[in-house]
Write a protein that holds these residues in place. Structure first.
Motif, mmCIF file in Angstrom:
data_model
loop_
_atom_site.group_PDB
_atom_site.id
_atom_site.type_symbol
_atom_site.label_atom_id
_atom_site.label_comp_id
_atom_site.label_asym_id
_atom_site.label_seq_id
_atom_site.Cartn_x
_atom_site.Cartn_y
_atom_site.Cartn_z
ATOM 1 N N ALA A 278 0.941 -1.254 0.059
ATOM 2 C CA ALA A 278 0.189 0.136 -0.097
ATOM 3 C C ALA A 278 0.723 1.188 0.112
ATOM 4 O O ALA A 278 0.684 2.075 -0.662
ATOM 5 C CB ALA A 278 -0.988 -0.027 1.255
ATOM 6 N N SER A 279 1.888 1.265 0.914
ATOM 7 C CA SER A 279 2.844 2.424 1.034
ATOM 8 C C SER A 279 3.380 2.529 -0.557
ATOM 9 O O SER A 279 3.585 3.571 -0.977
ATOM 10 C CB SER A 279 3.636 2.107 1.983
ATOM 11 O OG SER A 279 4.901 2.952 1.857
ATOM 12 N N SER A 280 4.141 1.443 -0.832
ATOM 13 C CA SER A 280 4.818 1.557 -2.256
ATOM 14 C C SER A 280 3.934 1.980 -3.391
ATOM 15 O O SER A 280 4.299 3.092 -4.279
ATOM 16 C CB SER A 280 5.245 -0.087 -2.537
ATOM 17 O OG SER A 280 6.349 0.378 -3.426
ATOM 18 N N LEU A 281 2.427 1.720 -3.442
ATOM 19 C CA LEU A 281 1.651 2.237 -4.543
ATOM 20 C C LEU A 281 1.302 3.437 -4.553
ATOM 21 O O LEU A 281 0.997 4.193 -5.384
ATOM 22 C CB LEU A 281 0.443 1.258 -4.629
ATOM 23 C CG LEU A 281 0.788 -0.341 -4.902
ATOM 24 C CD1 LEU A 281 -0.544 -0.975 -4.752
ATOM 25 C CD2 LEU A 281 1.210 -0.375 -6.578
ATOM 26 N N ARG A 282 1.165 3.939 -3.153
ATOM 27 C CA ARG A 282 0.890 5.252 -2.954
ATOM 28 C C ARG A 282 1.861 6.362 -3.430
ATOM 29 O O ARG A 282 1.758 7.175 -4.178
ATOM 30 C CB ARG A 282 0.496 5.622 -1.416
ATOM 31 C CG ARG A 282 -0.750 5.128 -0.994
ATOM 32 C CD ARG A 282 -2.164 5.907 -1.648
ATOM 33 N NE ARG A 282 -2.049 7.287 -1.429
ATOM 34 C CZ ARG A 282 -2.352 8.373 -2.504
ATOM 35 N NH1 ARG A 282 -2.639 7.612 -3.831
ATOM 36 N NH2 ARG A 282 -2.428 9.603 -2.171
ATOM 37 N N LYS A 283 3.272 6.007 -3.317
ATOM 38 C CA LYS A 283 4.270 6.378 -3.948
ATOM 39 C C LYS A 283 4.043 6.708 -5.392
ATOM 40 O O LYS A 283 4.623 7.493 -6.003
ATOM 41 C CB LYS A 283 5.710 6.015 -3.469
ATOM 42 C CG LYS A 283 6.746 6.620 -3.878
ATOM 43 C CD LYS A 283 8.102 5.880 -3.327
ATOM 44 C CE LYS A 283 9.177 6.875 -3.768
ATOM 45 N NZ LYS A 283 9.386 7.830 -3.047
ATOM 46 N N ARG A 284 3.575 5.602 -5.977
ATOM 47 C CA ARG A 284 3.584 5.501 -7.542
ATOM 48 C C ARG A 284 2.178 6.298 -7.887
ATOM 49 O O ARG A 284 2.122 6.784 -8.879
ATOM 50 C CB ARG A 284 3.177 4.242 -7.894
ATOM 51 C CG ARG A 284 3.579 3.998 -9.386
ATOM 52 C CD ARG A 284 3.294 2.356 -9.740
ATOM 53 N NE ARG A 284 3.608 2.082 -10.777
ATOM 54 C CZ ARG A 284 4.881 1.444 -11.568
ATOM 55 N NH1 ARG A 284 5.660 1.371 -10.387
ATOM 56 N NH2 ARG A 284 4.937 1.375 -12.535
ATOM 57 N N GLY A 285 1.376 6.863 -7.038
ATOM 58 C CA GLY A 285 0.054 7.599 -7.023
ATOM 59 C C GLY A 285 -1.112 6.935 -7.124
ATOM 60 O O GLY A 285 -1.972 7.553 -7.750
ATOM 61 N N SER A 286 -0.942 5.462 -7.107
ATOM 62 C CA SER A 286 -2.272 4.703 -7.011
ATOM 63 C C SER A 286 -3.070 4.959 -5.995
ATOM 64 O O SER A 286 -2.925 5.362 -4.774
ATOM 65 C CB SER A 286 -1.859 3.129 -7.326
ATOM 66 O OG SER A 286 -1.314 2.887 -8.314
ATOM 67 N N GLN A 287 -4.417 4.945 -6.226
ATOM 68 C CA GLN A 287 -5.629 5.000 -5.225
ATOM 69 C C GLN A 287 -5.541 3.721 -4.476
ATOM 70 O O GLN A 287 -6.099 2.632 -5.176
ATOM 71 C CB GLN A 287 -6.858 5.372 -5.918
ATOM 72 C CG GLN A 287 -6.776 6.532 -6.682
ATOM 73 C CD GLN A 287 -6.270 7.857 -5.743
ATOM 74 O OE1 GLN A 287 -6.818 8.324 -4.602
ATOM 75 N NE2 GLN A 287 -5.260 8.549 -6.280
ATOM 76 N N VAL A 288 -5.585 3.657 -3.105
ATOM 77 C CA VAL A 288 -5.324 2.526 -2.324
ATOM 78 C C VAL A 288 -6.068 2.088 -1.546
ATOM 79 O O VAL A 288 -6.526 3.204 -0.466
ATOM 80 C CB VAL A 288 -3.984 2.293 -1.954
ATOM 81 C CG1 VAL A 288 -3.762 0.935 -1.031
ATOM 82 C CG2 VAL A 288 -2.936 2.190 -3.007
#
Length: 519
Positions: A278-288
């Motif tokens: 979740a943390s990693s995907l938020r850095k990418r900008g995804s909605q989690v």
């Protein structure tokens, strides 16, 4: 032409309790004083490049600040993983008060096979498998050595898959190997890539799914875990993934594609894998969105106060939680997942669903060995499961403390600790597991370290600011520190893990606080 020695320091200025980094002709070198003797080693940990001078130097041990890899002051040899190879050494001599170093690495000893007998087999080419191969050769095993694993990749750092690959900070191809690319070949380790159909423990025979078999004299079973798949409708839809292997990580990244910022990702489960991703995907900008039946994430491991801190950190960074929530089904359109249905009647939109619902021991192929209900393998303190068979890692149920129930701990570094003990005993030693469990987890640029293993505690002592992620938390039971959770206190945790491992009667609250407050 030989490289001349350089005067790099004065003996009188080197401290016995702290290593010093110097740079000589572009070589980063660590000076370690031991009485009137000085030794010179590579200054960066061979595991992940941690700056060793920022860790701890105590009780004859060099402890890396980042992941607590530990080396012998006298030799540079590995004492504790995750590093699997010794520190490079440099020639050094002391003349009067002058410390003279030659910036040219001494050759590492090459340990390989000189005979085909006995035949040792390591089953599982992950963290424990790689550690076992390295330790077996280090211990002087010169027989035939075979590493068997299902994945086509050489052993790699699985911790990067949830921490750095989904964010794009690291590509799947850049995930670092655990050993140098040519290490297995140079040390005469045979590599078999195949899936096991059966392990016949009494007959000491491995049967492969593609046919054929392999017999051994002694084996280490280090097959790791497989993801648990929840029994929910729609699990087979496209866009539903797990994250366990390097190929899983590559598939996940490909699924996100170039439009990751607009992707709506739902993670089922608030496990470490789930929240790190979740943390990693938020850095990418995804909605989690994270959906979990738990009331507070990590409460079982860290307690409610620390668990709440993790949730609030994620929420401040845009992660949406549905806690105390159960999923009834995954719904799709044209064969791909479209939304997640909750027991409450809520619908959560999803372009992609990640199943972070835990793992189970990968032991379904084992025959002739009693297993626990969850598939765990019971071992003694020397990691032996049966005559001629040892076990390590996620599958091993082992005695962490005397007079307490054995435990199964799914920590990456613990798997490597197990493997070293097993390898030493396969070579004739009679060593027991006396290590301190350790793992680290990474969320929004913050590295959290956990030392020890606490099933219960009666006090929580915090130095620093928990809510700002700069603290040391001591988990205390009967005035003894049973575990430590910390963030941005890496030098202190290096000293704490050493003290926890050296105390025959445990580390007292008072002694732990002396270390915590020493800087």
């Amino acid at each position: 032409m030989s490289t001349p020695a350089r005067c790099v320091a004065q003996l009188s200025q080197l401290r016995a309790d702290r290593a010093e980094r110097i740079v000589v002709d572009g070589e980063n070198i660590l000076l370690v004083r031991d009485g009137d003797t000085v030794r010179a080693y590579a200054a960066d940990c061979p595991h992940a490049g941690g700056p060793l001078e920022k860790g701890a130097l105590c009780n004859g041990r060099i402890i890396c600040p980042w992941h607590k890899g530990t080396f012998d002051v006298a030799t540079g040899d590995v004492l504790e993983p995750p590093p699997l190879v010794a520190l490079d050494r440099y020639p050094v001599m002391v003349t009067g008060n002058d410390v003279m170093v030659t910036p040219e690495k001494l050759p590492q000893p090459l340990r390989n096979a000189s005979d085909n007998s006995p035949h040792f087999v390591v089953i599982g080419a992950g963290a424990a498998g790689a550690a076992a191969c390295a330790a077996l050769r280090e211990c002087g095993f010169t027989g035939r050595l075979t590493l068997v694993g299902e994945e086509p990749h050489a052993p790699y750092d699985r911790t990067a898959l949830s921490k750095f690959v989904p964010s794009g900070e690291m590509t799947p191809g850049d995930v670092p190997p655990l050993l140098a690319p040519d290490w297995l070949a140079r040390h005469d380790v045979e590599r078999i890539v195949a899936k096991l159909a059966r392990l016949d423990v009494p007959q000491r025979t491995i049967h492969f799914e593609t046919g054929g078999e392999l017999t051994y004299d002694t084996a280490l079973l280090a097959s790791g875990s497989v993801p648990k798949l929840p029994a929910i409708s729609g699990r087979e839809l496209g866009g539903v993934y797990v994250l366990r292997t390097l190929d899983d990580a590559a598939t996940l990244v490909d699924a996100l594609g170039e439009d990751a910022q607009n992707a709506q990702v739902v993670i089922l489960g608030s496990s470490f894998i789930g929240l790190e991703t979740a943390s990693s995907l938020r850095k990418r900008g995804s909605q989690v969105t994270v959906i979990s039946p738990e009331k507070i994430s990590f409460a079982r491991q860290f307690g409610e106060r620390a668990g709440t801190m993790f949730r609030e950190l994620h929420e401040r960074n845009g992660v949406v939680f549905h806690l105390e929530a159960n999923v009834t089904s995954l719904e799709g359109e044209e064969g791909n997942v479209h939304e997640v249905m909750l027991e409450s009647g809520e619908h959560v939109a999803a372009d992609l669903v990640l199943l972070g619902t835990g793992v189970a021991p990968a032991t379904g192929f084992v025959e002739g060995l009693p297993l626990q209900k969850d598939g765990g393998v019971i071992v003694n303190a020397g990691m032996q499961a049966a005559p001629h068979l040892y076990a390590a890692g996620d599958i091993a149920v082992f005695p962490l403390h005397e007079n307490q129930e054995p435990v199964r701990i799914e920590h990456w570094r613990v798997a490597q600790q197990h493997a070293r003990i097993a390898a030493e005993n396969m070579c004739g030693a009679r060593h027991r597991y006396v290590g301190v469990p350790y793992f680290w987890t990474y969320h929004f640029g913050k590295r959290f370290e956990y030392l020890g293993h606490a099933s219960e505690w009666d006090d929580l002592v915090i130095d620093g600011e928990l809510d700002r992620q700069a603290f040391v938390a001591l988990y205390v039971k009967d005035e003894k520190v049973v575990a430590v959770l910390a963030c941005e206190r890496e030098a202190q945790t290096a000293r704490l893990i050493d003290a926890m491992g050296n105390g025959l009667n445990g580390l007292s609250r008072a002694d732990a606080l002396k270390i915590v407050l020493s800087d």
